[in-house]
Design a protein around this motif. Structure first.
Motif, PDB file in Angstrom:
ATOM      1  N   ASN A   1     100.191  18.737  13.288  1.00 34.66           N
ATOM      2  CA  ASN A   1      99.986  20.177  13.458  1.00 34.66           C
ATOM      3  C   ASN A   1      98.683  20.645  12.821  1.00 34.66           C
ATOM      4  OD1 ASN A   1     102.133  21.081  15.035  1.00 34.66           O
ATOM      5  ND2 ASN A   1     103.508  21.353  13.278  1.00 34.66           N
ATOM      6  N   LEU A   2      98.374  20.138  11.634  1.00 34.06           N
ATOM      7  CA  LEU A   2      97.117  20.507  10.975  1.00 34.06           C
ATOM      8  C   LEU A   2      95.923  20.047  11.799  1.00 34.06           C
ATOM      9  CD1 LEU A   2      97.991  19.687   7.241  1.00 34.06           C
ATOM     10  CD2 LEU A   2      97.575  21.953   8.205  1.00 34.06           C
ATOM     11  N   PHE A   3      96.019  18.858  12.346  1.00 34.36           N
ATOM     12  CA  PHE A   3      94.929  18.332  13.180  1.00 34.36           C
ATOM     13  C   PHE A   3      94.757  19.190  14.431  1.00 34.36           C
ATOM     14  CE2 PHE A   3      93.005  15.612  16.358  1.00 34.36           C
ATOM     15  CZ  PHE A   3      92.013  14.949  15.645  1.00 34.36           C
ATOM     16  N   LYS A   4      95.865  19.519  15.058  1.00 34.39           N
ATOM     17  CA  LYS A   4      95.796  20.345  16.269  1.00 34.39           C
ATOM     18  C   LYS A   4      95.224  21.728  15.962  1.00 34.39           C
ATOM     19  CE  LYS A   4      99.266  20.374  19.110  1.00 34.39           C
ATOM     20  NZ  LYS A   4     100.655  20.467  19.638  1.00 34.39           N
ATOM     21  N   ALA A   5      95.611  22.291  14.833  1.00 34.42           N
ATOM     22  CA  ALA A   5      95.107  23.613  14.463  1.00 34.42           C
ATOM     23  C   ALA A   5      93.605  23.575  14.215  1.00 34.42           C
ATOM     24  CB  ALA A   5      95.841  24.118  13.215  1.00 34.42           C
TER      25      ALA A   5
ATOM     26  N   SER B   1      91.908  23.266  17.585  1.00 39.99           N
ATOM     27  CA  SER B   1      91.975  24.517  18.354  1.00 39.99           C
ATOM     28  C   SER B   1      91.015  25.570  17.821  1.00 39.99           C
ATOM     29  CB  SER B   1      93.404  25.071  18.331  1.00 39.99           C
ATOM     30  OG  SER B   1      94.291  24.179  18.943  1.00 39.99           O
ATOM     31  N   ALA B   2      90.696  25.480  16.516  1.00 40.58           N
ATOM     32  CA  ALA B   2      89.787  26.454  15.913  1.00 40.58           C
ATOM     33  C   ALA B   2      88.344  26.242  16.351  1.00 40.58           C
ATOM     34  CB  ALA B   2      89.881  26.375  14.392  1.00 40.58           C
ATOM     35  N   LYS B   3      88.057  25.080  16.917  1.00 40.83           N
ATOM     36  CA  LYS B   3      86.699  24.786  17.381  1.00 40.83           C
ATOM     37  C   LYS B   3      86.472  25.384  18.768  1.00 40.83           C
ATOM     38  CE  LYS B   3      85.778  22.063  13.855  1.00 40.83           C
ATOM     39  NZ  LYS B   3      84.754  22.405  12.848  1.00 40.83           N
TER      40      LYS B   3
ATOM     41  N   GLU C   1      83.313  21.908  21.691  1.00 37.41           N
ATOM     42  CA  GLU C   1      83.182  21.014  20.540  1.00 37.41           C
ATOM     43  C   GLU C   1      84.455  20.231  20.230  1.00 37.41           C
ATOM     44  OE1 GLU C   1      81.825  23.175  17.165  1.00 37.41           O
ATOM     45  OE2 GLU C   1      80.178  24.165  18.240  1.00 37.41           O
ATOM     46  N   ARG C   2      85.521  20.492  20.970  1.00 37.17           N
ATOM     47  CA  ARG C   2      86.805  19.890  20.615  1.00 37.17           C
ATOM     48  C   ARG C   2      86.826  18.383  20.830  1.00 37.17           C
ATOM     49  NH1 ARG C   2      90.878  24.644  22.946  1.00 37.17           N
ATOM     50  NH2 ARG C   2      90.073  26.265  21.518  1.00 37.17           N
TER      51      ARG C   2
ATOM     52  N   ALA D   1      91.983  14.031  23.234  1.00 33.91           N
ATOM     53  CA  ALA D   1      92.128  15.380  22.692  1.00 33.91           C
ATOM     54  C   ALA D   1      93.090  16.196  23.551  1.00 33.91           C
ATOM     55  CB  ALA D   1      90.761  16.064  22.631  1.00 33.91           C
ATOM     56  N   ALA D   2      93.015  16.000  24.854  1.00 39.46           N
ATOM     57  CA  ALA D   2      93.891  16.746  25.757  1.00 39.46           C
ATOM     58  C   ALA D   2      95.355  16.371  25.541  1.00 39.46           C
ATOM     59  CB  ALA D   2      93.488  16.478  27.206  1.00 39.46           C
ATOM     60  N   GLN D   3      95.609  15.081  25.398  1.00 46.91           N
ATOM     61  CA  GLN D   3      96.975  14.614  25.180  1.00 46.91           C
ATOM     62  C   GLN D   3      97.542  15.182  23.881  1.00 46.91           C
ATOM     63  OE1 GLN D   3      98.238  12.416  27.550  1.00 46.91           O
ATOM     64  NE2 GLN D   3     100.280  12.469  26.640  1.00 46.91           N
ATOM     65  N   MET D   4      96.722  15.139  22.853  1.00 48.36           N
ATOM     66  CA  MET D   4      97.150  15.666  21.555  1.00 48.36           C
ATOM     67  C   MET D   4      97.377  17.172  21.626  1.00 48.36           C
ATOM     68  SD  MET D   4      97.638  15.057  18.200  1.00 48.36           S
ATOM     69  CE  MET D   4      96.720  13.594  17.723  1.00 48.36           C
ATOM     70  N   GLY D   5      96.460  17.889  22.240  1.00 44.67           N
ATOM     71  CA  GLY D   5      96.538  19.341  22.280  1.00 44.67           C
ATOM     72  C   GLY D   5      97.723  19.868  23.057  1.00 44.67           C
TER      73      GLY D   5
END
Length: 724
Positions: A413-417, A420-422, A426-427, A518-522
């Motif tokens: 969750n921290l990684f995803k947050a 997402s903030a980028k 840049e993600r 990144a897409a899979q994780m997000g």
């Protein structure tokens, strides 16, 4: 006769004995390098110069010290050989073990450099230098009145100074340590060695002889020692594990004295003790006694039973959970020892009387009253708010460490947050640059994960949360679990459904699919991630109040120590905080109860006697009995005992983190390795007293005897210069 009168009588007798002998009681305190000038070690029995211990302009004994895996170790050869405790190497040995190569139980011996194996998760930290930065840290707080802002600017300045030091010398790791809360700060510069390898670890029935039966207990017969080696790149720089690395050449290594010590001999320790809390008010001790210690010890007892039950499934699970069980068990018995000590000494009441005397002192002086008039009431009011939220705060502190999958969910969750903030553009780059760090964190969590243990412990934690008072509710539990709540059945139903649905329990899926892009994780989500997000939302929402309390406590404790020094008319030694310290004293037994005297040495005979009791924790290698019956002690026999000394007692001031610390004689030679305290001394974190504070070390003669006679590791003795 009351216990108080007995204590006074014993103290009087002890004073009489001391007056009539060459024995000198030590001073209380774990002395930082900056405070060594206050210690009269040569008068106490040190035969070398104080500069031989620490000399900022030259090589000295402190250059042989390392912090390894949260413990202390010491170099004992010019080839980077380190001696420390068996329990300090435990996690690395566990990670290297498999059902086929069970090093954890059978031990490990590398008879050549090529056979040495990586000690995963362990690094070495060597103190290079230190600098008092109190003025710089406190300077940024001038004019700051808001407590939360005060603690934030202090923390920011600590980080800035550390970063500045690292920028000036990229080869070091810098850290600012708070020596006195809210009052004194020191910048330490450390050299970090990243490649540490296992060299020799005795079998578990030597290194952990006595298990939990003997833990924190005297008499002790545990061979709590192990050997590691530090490696660096060929150019001498720190480097991660590589076959091309070479043994580290320390500036200094300790000489081993195979003759050991005798009763009443002067000894001293250099090490990295964890934390003590002796300069705190009565309310802090009350918090420990009524809240923290009973809560954590009861919780850890439950967790260990759950993990032990899970470990019965197969050998691989047993090995995977071994380190968590051992750590919990150690804390559990330590905390119960502290509770016994706090109750027995009535320390809270004693502190209350001291604080009342301090308040009277403040009020009797116009100048002090103007400056500190509300100090004691402010401290009391602050702790009332801390008590008010104590159970929820302790629950939040324990929840992630209790349930491995919840910690996995938190990291994801921290990684995803962060991703997402980028900005969208840049993600992908962020993911590529950062996913490796996430993977390492998750692999560490999965190394000690078991779904059955997680299920049982998670259910217990949620059940505890469901019973919290109305003022301390956990919102995520009320939202997800308490709907239509009908007791434990509802908790178990939620846990079973959540763990059944989440795919985070499948490591292969997490590493090979979820983290593929990144897409899979997000796009991934499940009930466990949602529950963790709700938990973290409340924790984040409470952060401002915690910062306010921390900031206020920081200021109040700084004032508390300052005025207490005036009252007592002496400087205090800073509480331990994992920075390098010295403590000294003498080899000495003690009397823990009426008509009982504990001698300061145990022997191999005691190992055999305990083994005859049938307790499975007292098993030992059969060859020991054969050697003992033949009196095959080699040069390691203690003539007065006609046996090899196994462990010994001394009245030094130690605590957690001193595990593995070298015990040295008056010539600065290694004669033992510190590994524990007597049960009565678990209270050392809060108070120290010569009558009951005893630490325990494994005698170097036993280390050398086991290495040479039991495990045929003579190559080690040759490397450290011990002749057979």
């Amino acid at each position: 006769m009351t216990s108080k009168k007995k204590t006074l009588l014993f103290t009087a007798l002890l004073t009489f004995m001391i007056a009539g002998s060459a024995y000198r009681p030590p001073d209380e305190g774990m002395y930082p390098l900056s405070e060594l000038k206050k210690v009269s070690l040569n008068k106490a029995g040190l035969k070398i110069s104080m500069k031989d211990i620490y000399n900022p302009d030259s090589v000295s004994l402190v250059d042989a010290l390392v912090n390894v895996g949260g413990c202390t170790g010491s170099f004992i050869s010019d080839e980077g050989l380190i001696i420390t405790n068996h329990h300090c190497a435990f996690s690395a040995v566990q990670l290297a073990s498999t059902p086929e190569n069970d090093y954890l139980n059978k031990g490990f011996t590398a008879r050549s450099r090529e056979q040495e194996i990586e000690a995963k998760g362990l690094t070495c930290r060597i103190t290079e230098s230190y600098e008092d930065v109190s003025d710089k840290i406190l300077g940024v707080t001038k004019g700051v009145t808001d407590p939360a802002t005060r603690i934030r600017v202090i923390n920011a300045e600590m980080k800035r100074l550390a970063a500045q030091a690292e920028a000036q010398d990229p080869s070091i790791k810098a850290e600012v340590s708070e020596m006195f809360i809210g009052k004194a700060y020191v910048l330490f510069r450390y050299k970090i060695i990243q490649d540490v390898r296992l060299v020799y670890v005795p079998s578990r029935n030597v290194g952990e002889f006595g298990g939990e039966t003997d833990n924190w207990v005297w008499p002790r017969h545990t061979g709590d020692f192990s050997f590691m080696r530090a490696y660096v790149a060929p150019d001498g720089s720190a480097a991660k594990y590589s076959k091309n690395n070479v043994p580290y050449k320390p500036k200094k290594f300790l000489r081993v004295n195979a003759n050991g010590v005798n009763e009443n001999d002067f000894v001293f320790i250099l090490g990295y003790p964890g934390r003590t809390f002796r300069n705190r008010p009565a309310q802090f001790i009350q918090y420990q006694q009524e809240y923290l210690l009973p809560y954590v010890s009861n919780l850890y007892e439950f967790q260990n039973k759950a993990m032990e039950d899970a470990g019965r499934k197969d050998k691989a699970t047993e090995l995977r959970l071994a380190t968590r069980i051992k750590r919990n068990a150690n804390v559990l018995k330590n905390y119960r020892g502290k509770l016994k000590g706090l109750n027995g000494l009535e320390l809270t009441d004693q502190k209350r009387r001291e604080d009342a005397d301090l308040a009277n002192y403040i009020n009797s002086n116009v100048e002090l009253k103007e400056k500190y008039g509300t100090l004691m009431s402010d401290i009391d009011n602050l702790y009332k708010t801390i008590y008010r939220d104590a159970f929820r705060e302790m629950w939040f502190t324990q929840i992630y460490g209790s349930t491995s999958l919840l910690s996995v969910a938190r990291q994801i969750n921290l990684f995803k947050a962060s991703m997402s903030a980028k900005p969208v553009s840049e993600r992908a780059r962020f993911y590529t640059d950062s996913v490796g760090v996430l993977e390492q964190k998750l692999r560490t969590l999965y190394e000690s994960f078991d779904i059955d243990a997680d299920r049982t412990i998670f259910s217990r934690m949620l059940s505890d949360a469901s019973k919290l008072p109305a003022s301390q509710r956990v919102a995520a539990v009320d939202k997800k679990v308490m709907k239509g709540f009908n007791g434990q059945e509802q908790v178990d139903k939620f846990v079973d459904a959540t763990l059944q649905y989440t795919r985070l329990k499948d490591q292969a899926y997490v590493f090979n699919t979820l983290m593929k892009s990144a897409a899979q994780m997000g796009s991934y989500n499940d009930p466990l991630l949602a529950f963790e997000a709700d938990l973290r939302s409340q924790i984040d929402g409470l952060r401002q109040e915690r910062e306010r309390r921390d900031g206020l406590l920081n200021k109040l404790m700084g004032d508390y120590v300052a005025v207490k020094e005036k009252f007592r008319q002496r400087d205090f030694i800073p509480d331990a905080n994992s920075t390098l310290r010295l403590t000294y004293g003498y080899v000495r037994g003690y009397s823990p109860a009426d008509a009982t005297y504990m001698k300061p040495f145990t022997t191999i005979q005691g190992v055999l006697e305990k083994g005859a009791t049938g307790n499975p924790e007292f098993k030992y290698p059969p060859v020991m009995k054969e050697l003992w019956q033949k009196k095959d002690f080699g040069p390691f026999v203690k003539k007065e005992l006609n046996d090899v000394p196994v462990a010994f007692l001394y009245n030094l001031d130690t605590t957690g983190g001193n595990s593995g610390s070298p015990v040295m004689n008056g010539n600065g030679e290694l004669i033992g390795v510190n590994f524990d305290r007597a049960y009565e001394a678990t209270i050392n974190d809060y108070a120290w007293n010569e009558s009951y504070s005893r630490s325990i070390g494994v005698d170097i003669r036993y280390v050398l005897w086991v290495a040479s006679k039991v495990d045929k590791a003579d190559f080690l003795l040759r490397e450290i210069g011990v002749k057979l």
